[in-house]
Design a protein around this motif. Structure first.
Motif, PDB file in Angstrom:
ATOM      1  N   ASP A  15       0.838  -1.194   0.000  1.00 28.60           N
ATOM      2  CA  ASP A  15       0.000   0.000   0.000  1.00 28.60           C
ATOM      3  C   ASP A  15       0.875   1.245   0.000  1.00 28.60           C
ATOM      4  O   ASP A  15       2.104   1.164  -0.023  1.00 28.60           O
ATOM      5  CB  ASP A  15      -1.005  -0.010   1.152  1.00 28.60           C
ATOM      6  CG  ASP A  15      -0.383   0.146   2.533  1.00 28.60           C
ATOM      7  OD1 ASP A  15       0.814   0.472   2.640  1.00 28.60           O
ATOM      8  OD2 ASP A  15      -1.114  -0.061   3.517  1.00 28.60           O
ATOM      9  N   ILE A  16       0.245   2.400   0.041  1.00 29.76           N
ATOM     10  CA  ILE A  16       0.966   3.674  -0.049  1.00 29.76           C
ATOM     11  C   ILE A  16       1.898   3.895   1.145  1.00 29.76           C
ATOM     12  O   ILE A  16       2.889   4.610   1.041  1.00 29.76           O
ATOM     13  CB  ILE A  16      -0.042   4.842  -0.208  1.00 29.76           C
ATOM     14  CG1 ILE A  16       0.659   6.066  -0.748  1.00 29.76           C
ATOM     15  CG2 ILE A  16      -0.780   5.111   1.087  1.00 29.76           C
ATOM     16  CD1 ILE A  16      -0.272   7.099  -1.321  1.00 29.76           C
ATOM     17  N   ARG A  17       1.614   3.215   2.269  1.00 35.55           N
ATOM     18  CA  ARG A  17       2.459   3.339   3.462  1.00 35.55           C
ATOM     19  C   ARG A  17       3.610   2.332   3.471  1.00 35.55           C
ATOM     20  O   ARG A  17       4.387   2.293   4.399  1.00 35.55           O
ATOM     21  CB  ARG A  17       1.621   3.148   4.721  1.00 35.55           C
ATOM     22  CG  ARG A  17       0.542   4.208   4.870  1.00 35.55           C
ATOM     23  CD  ARG A  17      -0.278   3.996   6.104  1.00 35.55           C
ATOM     24  NE  ARG A  17      -0.885   2.664   6.054  1.00 35.55           N
ATOM     25  CZ  ARG A  17      -1.455   2.055   7.070  1.00 35.55           C
ATOM     26  NH1 ARG A  17      -1.506   2.635   8.248  1.00 35.55           N
ATOM     27  NH2 ARG A  17      -1.982   0.864   6.933  1.00 35.55           N
ATOM     28  N   GLU A  19       3.158  -0.990   3.479  1.00 38.60           N
ATOM     29  CA  GLU A  19       2.770  -2.214   4.174  1.00 38.60           C
ATOM     30  C   GLU A  19       2.268  -3.238   3.164  1.00 38.60           C
ATOM     31  O   GLU A  19       1.555  -2.899   2.218  1.00 38.60           O
ATOM     32  CB  GLU A  19       1.698  -1.910   5.218  1.00 38.60           C
ATOM     33  CG  GLU A  19       2.235  -1.040   6.330  1.00 38.60           C
ATOM     34  CD  GLU A  19       1.281  -0.907   7.493  1.00 38.60           C
ATOM     35  OE1 GLU A  19       0.428  -1.800   7.687  1.00 38.60           O
ATOM     36  OE2 GLU A  19       1.388   0.096   8.204  1.00 38.60           O
ATOM     37  N   ARG A  76       3.025  -1.316  -6.122  1.00 39.45           N
ATOM     38  CA  ARG A  76       2.606  -0.392  -5.068  1.00 39.45           C
ATOM     39  C   ARG A  76       1.383   0.364  -5.548  1.00 39.45           C
ATOM     40  O   ARG A  76       1.379   0.914  -6.640  1.00 39.45           O
ATOM     41  CB  ARG A  76       3.725   0.575  -4.707  1.00 39.45           C
ATOM     42  CG  ARG A  76       3.416   1.365  -3.449  1.00 39.45           C
ATOM     43  CD  ARG A  76       4.623   2.084  -2.955  1.00 39.45           C
ATOM     44  NE  ARG A  76       5.634   1.141  -2.506  1.00 39.45           N
ATOM     45  CZ  ARG A  76       6.117   1.110  -1.279  1.00 39.45           C
ATOM     46  NH1 ARG A  76       5.684   1.952  -0.376  1.00 39.45           N
ATOM     47  NH2 ARG A  76       7.049   0.237  -0.937  1.00 39.45           N
ATOM     48  N   ASP A  80      -4.546   3.027   0.692  1.00 38.93           N
ATOM     49  CA  ASP A  80      -4.337   2.154   1.846  1.00 38.93           C
ATOM     50  C   ASP A  80      -5.394   1.074   1.775  1.00 38.93           C
ATOM     51  O   ASP A  80      -6.514   1.274   2.210  1.00 38.93           O
ATOM     52  CB  ASP A  80      -4.432   2.968   3.141  1.00 38.93           C
ATOM     53  CG  ASP A  80      -4.229   2.114   4.368  1.00 38.93           C
ATOM     54  OD1 ASP A  80      -3.884   0.921   4.238  1.00 38.93           O
ATOM     55  OD2 ASP A  80      -4.407   2.649   5.484  1.00 38.93           O
ATOM     56  N   SER A  82      -4.956  -2.029   3.105  1.00 38.32           N
ATOM     57  CA  SER A  82      -4.716  -3.026   4.138  1.00 38.32           C
ATOM     58  C   SER A  82      -5.881  -3.174   5.100  1.00 38.32           C
ATOM     59  O   SER A  82      -6.023  -4.184   5.754  1.00 38.32           O
ATOM     60  CB  SER A  82      -3.444  -2.702   4.915  1.00 38.32           C
ATOM     61  OG  SER A  82      -3.553  -1.439   5.527  1.00 38.32           O
TER      62      SER A  82
END
Length: 84
Positions: A15-17, A19, A76, A80, A82
């Protein structure tokens, strides 16, 4: 625009973070959709990384429009995912 191919099968979806969301089990190169197993076990991850897996019923569908970068080991997305 990102173009997905079957060579992306077995890569991690992040994800963008940064994770890990899951592992790409299959890519529909015509429809430009990646199918992602959100809970792969170790055996599934190994099989997918060799390019021998296939999409399952619980896989998440991720359109190429949501993928912002592709590397040798990951895709990616710009969101988000997740928490889904």
């Amino acid at each position: 625009m990102t173009v997905l191919s079957t060579e992306d099968e077995g890569k991690f979806l992040m994800d963008i973070r940064g994770e890990q969301i899951g592992i790409v089990t299959e890519v529909d190169a015509i429809e430009q959709v990646a199918f992602v197993d959100p809970e792969p076990n170790l055996t599934n991850a190994w099989v997918q990384s060799l390019g021998f897996g296939e999409a399952g019923e619980d896989d998440i569908q991720v359109p190429a429009d949501n993928v912002v970068t592709v590397t040798d080991s990951e895709l990616r997305v710009d969101a988000d995912l997740s928490s889904e």
